[in-house]
Every structure is written in C-alpha cells, then in structure tokens.
Design an enzyme around this catalytic site. Sequence first.
Site, PDB file in Angstrom:
ATOM      1  N   TYR A   1       0.822  -1.216   0.000  1.00  8.77           N
ATOM      2  CA  TYR A   1       0.000   0.000   0.000  1.00  8.77           C
ATOM      3  C   TYR A   1       0.855   1.264   0.000  1.00  8.77           C
ATOM      4  O   TYR A   1       0.376   2.346  -0.306  1.00  8.77           O
ATOM      5  CB  TYR A   1      -0.948   0.027   1.209  1.00  8.77           C
TER       6      TYR A   1
ATOM      7  N   LYS B   1       3.066 -15.425   1.748  1.00 13.37           N
ATOM      8  CA  LYS B   1       2.917 -16.101   0.456  1.00 13.37           C
ATOM      9  C   LYS B   1       4.331 -16.377  -0.029  1.00 13.37           C
ATOM     10  O   LYS B   1       4.751 -15.946  -1.108  1.00 13.37           O
ATOM     11  CB  LYS B   1       2.128 -15.178  -0.491  1.00 13.37           C
TER      12      LYS B   1
ATOM     13  N   ASP C   1      -3.613 -17.955   1.140  1.00 15.45           N
ATOM     14  CA  ASP C   1      -4.801 -18.587   0.547  1.00 15.45           C
ATOM     15  C   ASP C   1      -5.366 -19.655   1.488  1.00 15.45           C
ATOM     16  O   ASP C   1      -6.579 -19.744   1.697  1.00 15.45           O
ATOM     17  CB  ASP C   1      -4.498 -19.161  -0.851  1.00 15.45           C
TER      18      ASP C   1
ATOM     19  N   ASP D   1      -5.517  -6.614   5.688  1.00 11.83           N
ATOM     20  CA  ASP D   1      -6.706  -5.853   5.330  1.00 11.83           C
ATOM     21  C   ASP D   1      -7.844  -6.813   4.976  1.00 11.83           C
ATOM     22  O   ASP D   1      -8.972  -6.713   5.484  1.00 11.83           O
ATOM     23  CB  ASP D   1      -6.348  -4.978   4.110  1.00 11.83           C
TER      24      ASP D   1
ATOM     25  N   ASP E   1     -11.105  -8.290   7.665  1.00  8.43           N
ATOM     26  CA  ASP E   1     -12.514  -8.051   7.339  1.00  8.43           C
ATOM     27  C   ASP E   1     -13.286  -9.370   7.294  1.00  8.43           C
ATOM     28  O   ASP E   1     -14.426  -9.451   7.762  1.00  8.43           O
ATOM     29  CB  ASP E   1     -12.654  -7.332   5.997  1.00  8.43           C
TER      30      ASP E   1
END
Length: 359
Positions: free
Chosen positions: A141, A192, A224, A248, A252
């Site tokens: 980000y 990852k 994943d 992020d 959620d």
Amino acid sequence: MSKKVLVLPGDYIGPEIMAEAVKVLEAVNEQFDLGIELTYGLLGGAAIDAQGVPLPDDTLAMAKEADAILLGAVGGPKWDKVERHLRPEKGLLAIRSELQLFGNLRPAILYPQLADASSLKPELVAGLDLLIVRELTGGIYFGEPRGIRTLENGEREGYNTYKYSESEIRRIGRLAFELARKRDKRVCSVDKSNVLEATVLWREVMEEVAKDYPDVELSHIYVDNAAMQLVMRPKQFDVMVTGNMFGDILSDAAAMLTGSIGMLPSASLDKDGRGMYEPCHGSAPDIAGEGKANPLATILSVAMMLRYTLDSAGAADRIEQAVSKVLDQGLRTPDIYSEGTTLVGTIEMGDAVLAALNA
Ligand code: NAD
C-alpha cells in the site's frame, strides 16, 4: 500522573456512539481512580466543516500530546464531492501515518450470546477469540515506485511495489509475540513465501523473532490457506500476524465471522504502545440520528485502550464483563437483534453497560 485521552467523535453516528463510550470511560476512571483527562478534537467531515481540512493542525498537535486517542468514525455522503485530498478518510490516513501507528490489532470475538448472528454454524464460531495483528504503515500500500505508465507498445500498465524491510517485519513480529504472551501463546504468521520474495524474508525474520519468545509457539500459513481455514475452523487460531494487504482482507473476513460489525473494536499502536482506538465499522450514515447505532464496538475500544496503552487491565476486564452482562440480559440494538431478545437504542445500551459496571 494523569493520562491524556484525545476524543475524536467524527461524523454521522460517530458522536452518538462516542457519547456512550465516554460515559463508560468516565465511570471506570472514577471507579478505578485512573487519573484520565479527556480532551476533544475534530477529525474528518466535522473538521472539514469547521476548519476546511480533514486533519487540522490543532487536532494533530493534541494527538501527538495524548497517550491514547479514541475515535468514533469519519466520512459520509456529505463530503463525497470534496476534492480527493480533502476527503474525511484522508484525515484518518494522515493521523495514522503522522503518529506512525504501524500495528493494527483487530480482535474477532464472538460472544456466545450472539453465535446465531454469524453466517457460519454456531458451533464453529461460538466463543471465537482471535486477534489479527496487521502491519499498517508498509507493504504494497505504500511501496514505491507505483503508478500507471504507458509502455513502448502504447499499452498502459499499472504497477505497485511490495516490500518490507527487516526492521519493519521485526517490529510487527515483536508486537504479535508480546500480545500472544498475554493470550494463548500461539502466533500464526501469514505469508505467500511460495511466490513472493518479500514474504520469504518475512518468514525468515519471524523465525528469528520467535527465538526471543521460546514460550510462544510460531506457525506459518500461506494466505490462501489462511482464508480457507478462517471460514472452515476459525477457532484454531490465537494470534495471526501478517502484512498490510493480507491483513486488510483477512481481518474483514474474520470480522464478518462474528456477524456483527457493531461489536468489533480495533487498535492501532506505535512503537511505544501509544495508540488510536476505534470501532471497526464506519460512520453508518444510513442510521445516523435515529438512535439505533450499536455503541458496544466503541465501548469495547475503550476497554482495549485501557488494556494496551493505559496499563489498566482491571478496568478493561470490568468493561468487557459489563458488556457480556448486558448481552446475557438479552438487550440488543437492531444490528444484533434476534427473536426473543429485547430491542434497545444507542443510549439505552450505553446506560445498561453503565448500570452493569456500577452493579
Ligand atoms: P459502515 O460501517 O459505516 O456501515 C455498513 C453497514 O453497517 C451499514 O448498514 C450500517 O448501518 C451498519 N453499521 C455500521 N456501524 C454500525 C453500528 N455501530 N451499529 C449498527 N449498525 C452499524 O460502512 P459504509 O456504509 O461502507 O461507510 C460509511 C462511511 O463510513 C463512508 O464514508 C466510509 O468511508 C466511512 N468509513 C469510516 C471508517 C472509519 O472511520 N474508520 C471505516 C469504514 C468506513
């Protein structure tokens, strides 16, 4: 010594839920003789209306002086048409980065009384108590270079940079391990590393950090698989630590396991443990002014603030017990209402928590 808390009510339901949270904070302040002093400031749309910018200088100065900040929520349709750099949400991003709040704590707790509110089967989620620790000021980000460029063949290409320095990883890793020590002593690091070099380093540094915490168990999981496990067997996790983007998304998803956004608090901490505390939800313009908003996420944010920044775990426990008690009594705001429970409004819910605190 007195401790300073800056209160930023924000927009739409922000002031409504904050009024209830402040009532609770003032009550424990007195009960536990905490010596907390409250100051008030403007952030977001309220600041745009009063001073033309989403993060006024005086708010930032007060924020830097405070030990902790309690935020309601900012933003809403009233400011949708203002220039991009003056949007309410920019105030929120700016205060996070000015104060270097790199560690975002998002607990996903499902009170057994609300197990029916989840989209998952009650037995999978009842009693869920998971803490996601998300790196908040680095990763893709913020990585440079970034942008949209035109290639030689005339085609446009969007690009971002995913990078983490060793010190950034170490800092968030330490925070996760410290927090795990106060819980079930298990950290699961999400990466990852089968594809992304930045997360190969992430995994290596987490292993190094773990050496300083022999009492805490470290495991690793690919993002994943983490997403899959979260919806399959969420109760297997204690603390999950991860980078900005993965955090992020996963936080959620974890929040939604609880089925009630009005119940979830959050914290963003700096390297000294000072922090900003806020509900996970937004300013809910659709219900603002109707007295329907659930104040419990903000009240639980007060509890987190007491535990993590103000060193008052006893007062934090007391608030959490009071919230559990009002749920036991069957009191519900509309967002968590189910048949057979008692529907109450924002103020009644705040008053019930206060009564439970004083009982
Ligand atoms: P939202 O979280 O405000 O609302 C989503 C839904 O949840 C709505 O139906 C709302 O009524 C409900 N809801 C939220 N909080 C509730 C509560 N305490 N009690 C009962 N119901 C509740 O998300 P949104 O509608 O996407 O965003 C509204 C505004 O909030 C936007 O301007 C957005 O940018 C802003 N926002 C701010 C923050 C923040 O301040 N940290 C976070 C998210 C969104």
